[in-house]
Design an enzyme around this catalytic site. Structure first.
Site, PDB file in Angstrom:
ATOM      1  N   HIS A 354      -5.728   7.317   4.256  1.00  0.00           N
ATOM      2  CA  HIS A 354      -5.900   6.120   4.212  1.00  0.00           C
ATOM      3  C   HIS A 354      -4.921   5.253   4.291  1.00  0.00           C
ATOM      4  O   HIS A 354      -5.535   3.899   3.972  1.00  0.00           O
ATOM      5  CB  HIS A 354      -5.879   6.366   2.363  1.00  0.00           C
ATOM      6  CG  HIS A 354      -6.291   4.991   1.279  1.00  0.00           C
ATOM      7  ND1 HIS A 354      -7.160   4.890   0.687  1.00  0.00           N
ATOM      8  CD2 HIS A 354      -5.739   4.279   0.809  1.00  0.00           C
ATOM      9  CE1 HIS A 354      -7.753   3.605  -0.079  1.00  0.00           C
ATOM     10  NE2 HIS A 354      -6.331   3.306   0.221  1.00  0.00           N
ATOM     11  N   GLU A 355      -3.608   4.654   3.844  1.00  0.00           N
ATOM     12  CA  GLU A 355      -2.862   4.101   3.841  1.00  0.00           C
ATOM     13  C   GLU A 355      -2.908   3.459   5.408  1.00  0.00           C
ATOM     14  O   GLU A 355      -2.774   2.718   5.377  1.00  0.00           O
ATOM     15  CB  GLU A 355      -1.258   4.120   3.893  1.00  0.00           C
ATOM     16  CG  GLU A 355      -1.165   5.181   1.723  1.00  0.00           C
ATOM     17  CD  GLU A 355      -1.715   3.918   1.158  1.00  0.00           C
ATOM     18  OE1 GLU A 355      -1.661   2.717   1.638  1.00  0.00           O
ATOM     19  OE2 GLU A 355      -2.301   4.383   0.229  1.00  0.00           O
ATOM     20  N   HIS A 358      -5.307   1.124   6.161  1.00  0.00           N
ATOM     21  CA  HIS A 358      -5.615   0.280   5.926  1.00  0.00           C
ATOM     22  C   HIS A 358      -5.072  -0.871   7.159  1.00  0.00           C
ATOM     23  O   HIS A 358      -5.382  -2.094   6.955  1.00  0.00           O
ATOM     24  CB  HIS A 358      -4.782  -0.462   5.265  1.00  0.00           C
ATOM     25  CG  HIS A 358      -5.603  -0.403   3.362  1.00  0.00           C
ATOM     26  ND1 HIS A 358      -6.462  -1.045   2.984  1.00  0.00           N
ATOM     27  CD2 HIS A 358      -4.702   0.316   2.656  1.00  0.00           C
ATOM     28  CE1 HIS A 358      -6.465  -0.394   1.517  1.00  0.00           C
ATOM     29  NE2 HIS A 358      -5.631   0.754   0.956  1.00  0.00           N
ATOM     30  N   GLU A 378     -10.392  -1.146   0.212  1.00  0.00           N
ATOM     31  CA  GLU A 378     -10.339  -0.571   0.004  1.00  0.00           C
ATOM     32  C   GLU A 378     -11.329   1.106   0.303  1.00  0.00           C
ATOM     33  O   GLU A 378     -11.017   2.670   0.876  1.00  0.00           O
ATOM     34  CB  GLU A 378     -10.031  -0.246  -1.787  1.00  0.00           C
ATOM     35  CG  GLU A 378      -8.845  -0.730  -1.917  1.00  0.00           C
ATOM     36  CD  GLU A 378      -8.407   0.579  -1.983  1.00  0.00           C
ATOM     37  OE1 GLU A 378      -8.543   1.598  -2.156  1.00  0.00           O
ATOM     38  OE2 GLU A 378      -7.369  -0.171  -1.402  1.00  0.00           O
ATOM     39  N   HIS A 442      -9.993  -1.380  -6.028  1.00  0.00           N
ATOM     40  CA  HIS A 442     -10.078  -0.439  -6.312  1.00  0.00           C
ATOM     41  C   HIS A 442     -11.380   1.018  -6.675  1.00  0.00           C
ATOM     42  O   HIS A 442     -11.536   1.345  -6.121  1.00  0.00           O
ATOM     43  CB  HIS A 442      -8.453   0.580  -6.614  1.00  0.00           C
ATOM     44  CG  HIS A 442      -7.600   0.056  -6.118  1.00  0.00           C
ATOM     45  ND1 HIS A 442      -6.818  -1.092  -6.365  1.00  0.00           N
ATOM     46  CD2 HIS A 442      -6.800   0.884  -4.971  1.00  0.00           C
ATOM     47  CE1 HIS A 442      -5.183  -0.855  -5.191  1.00  0.00           C
ATOM     48  NE2 HIS A 442      -5.949  -0.041  -4.744  1.00  0.00           N
TER      49      HIS A 442
END
Length: 541
Positions: A354-355, A358, A378, A442
């Site tokens: 997920h990070e 980004h 997100e 989020h």
């Protein structure tokens, strides 16, 4: 599991109708003067994407050469698009399809000033025909580039640490001369903050604000024994994955800034599966970065987050009892806290992916981290975090559509997010509604996450990898899904080829419909399923 650099054996924790405003495409205009260059449930549809629109695998050198070409033809492209002579195009990314079509992503300047919300993607076929996708179609026309409100006044009003920069704000119906300020601090949960505020340079009104630090949440990681890429350096081994762009993992040792110390070991055996060994969290972060690198390279032909073959780096053990993880673009790095009691590092595989996703978004569409574009940012990370978990197929962390299911952030064994029914987290809406731009990004990701699950698996009850799901639709009408891998391809192409900094939900619908047409042919069943699936989450044409 897939590994390309089996250097070290390590242990992780615990158990093994498209609108013009949405997508401006100059599809009817052929421009001249440029020379062409050379383990989930079964899919509900037998759709197979055409090979021509799939991404071509570019080496870092090929990617760099195409970026150089994009810069060389920028003036000609600007002229063909009838841009103001004061507008200059600056290339930021390039993608290539298997059939040779190029997608050149540009930012703009106007009279030397950066243009926020003025980004565009130029699509060039092998025959030299060009079309363009613009963030906003309004021409840039401002009466003056001399501000009425002085920079010092804006700095004082916002208590900013430095003078703002003068920009053109183009993400509105009427472009405006503006000041962009950056306020540096800390968010409520301890995550660093770099809040950008755009102020009208004529009236002093705030035009826009967004957070530059992209954060996710989670605690813990249970990967079991995994293979890592490391490097021998004389008597020591280092957590340096030379096979994947030189990804390194550092120990912040509870500091809140700096790079930290590179993890080293004399034996090339890392961690003991518990938080008592600081290396354990590093194992999980390093493994997550490797699986994410492999996924994007093997599935989408992308060599690294920026396509340049250079890896980001990871920092673990950030802060004290810090219960979050975040991506920061200026350091090109992921940072993970240790959670409550410094006992649950925030390094579960889908959270790590997920990070890193980004970073992918920052390098491509650049979706602003506010409003509907922030929710889509997100959701993109949730989508690719999920995709990486299926790709890795780690037996200790069953792939599925529950984000952070091993983290227990809520203290009751529930996951962070449910892609099949986002509202189960108590905050995220299942369906789009007017005003969704006003909630936390989020949570405003909910409809896009729901869309992806429905597109991948279809609605209704089912069990996948032993996990039960039951996904509803806004009108009760069933949607069939087209298979997870096809859904991933559509979202990736929409992100990298058609979305821009200010894409909203309507724009995401248009972008994914165009991506489906590209991959499967216009007017086919996959595109119809994409449209029906957006309808199912109340994003209508």
């Amino acid at each position: 599991m897939r590994h390309t650099s089996p250097r070290a054996l390590c242990r992780g924790r615990g158990r093994p109708a498209r609108t013009a405003a949405a997508l401006t495409v100059l599809a009817a205009v052929v421009l001249t003067g440029l020379q062409p260059t050379s383990a989930t449930a079964a899919p509900r549809s037998p759709a197979v994407p055409g090979q021509g629109a799939l991404p071509a695998a570019l080496s870092p050198g090929e990617h760099a050469a195409l970026l150089k070409e994009a810069a060389e033809i920028a003036a000609s492209v600007a002229a063909q698009l009838n841009l103001d002579p004061r507008e200059l195009l600056k290339p930021v990314d390039v993608d290539k399809d298997a059939d040779g079509t190029l997608h050149l992503r540009y930012n703009r300047t106007f009279a030397g000033l950066p243009v926020l919300g003025g980004d565009l993607v130029v699509h060039r076929t092998r025959q030299g025909a060009l079309t363009a996708t613009r963030a906003h179609a309004a021409p840039i026309a401002v009466p003056s580039t001399t501000p009425v409100i002085p920079a010092t006044q804006v700095m004082t009003t916002l208590h900013a640490p430095a003078l703002p920069r003068l920009v053109l704000w183009a993400a509105a119906a009427t472009p405006a001369l503006a000041w962009e300020s950056v306020l540096v601090g800390t968010q409520d949960d301890g995550t660093p903050s770099e809040r950008h505020i755009v102020t009208d340079a004529t009236t002093g009104a705030q035009l826009y604000a967004f957070e530059a630090v992209r954060s996710g949440v989670g605690q813990g990681q249970y990967n079991g024994t995994v293979t890592l890429g490391t490097k021998r350096n004389f008597l020591l081994y280092e957590m340096d994955d030379t096979a994947r762009g030189g990804h390194r993992t550092y120990d912040l040792n509870h500091a809140t800034s700096g790079q930290g110390s590179l993890f080293t070991s004399r034996s090339d055996k890392w961690g003991n599966g518990t938080p008592s060994d600081p290396q354990t969290a590093a194992v999980d972060a390093h493994y997550g970065a490797a699986e994410t690198w492999d996924y994007f390279q093997q599935v989408h032909g992308r060599s690294g987050i920026r396509g340049d073959g250079v890896a980001a780096y990871s920092r673990v053990h950030a802060g004290d009892n810090y219960q979050n993880a975040f991506w920061k673009n200026d350091c090109f790095c992921m940072t993970y806290g240790d959670g409550a009691g410094n006992a649950k590092p925030l390094t579960e595989l889908d959270v790590a992916a997920h990070e890193m996703a980004h970073g992918l978004t920052a390098a491509t569409a650049g979706l602003e981290y506010a409003g509907e574009s922030g929710g889509l940012n997100e959701a993109t990370s949730d989508i690719f975090g999920t995709a990486v978990s299926f790709y890795a197929d780690n037996a200790h962390d069953r792939p599925g559509y529950l984000m952070g299911k091993l983290l227990d952030l809520n203290g009751n064994g529930t996951p962070l997010r449910y892609l099949d029914r986002p509202s189960r987290d108590g905050h995220s809406p299942d369906y789009w509604y007017a005003g969704i731009a006003g909630i936390n990004v989020h949570y405003s990701s909910g409809p896009a996450n729901h869309f992806f699950y429905l597109l991948a698996e279809g609605s209704g009850p089912k069990t996948i990898n032993g996990i039960a799901y039951d996904s509803p639709t806004v009108d009760g009408k069933a949607v069939p899904g087209i298979g997870r891998e096809n859904a991933e391809r559509i979202w990736y192409r929409a992100l990298t080829t058609y979305m821009t900094t200010t894409t909203d939900y309507s724009g995401a619908r248009a972008a994914t419909l165009q991506a489906a047409d590209d991959l499967f042919g216009p007017g086919g069943d996959p595109a119809a399923t994409v449209a029906a699936t957006w309808d199912a989450v109340n994003v209508t044409g």
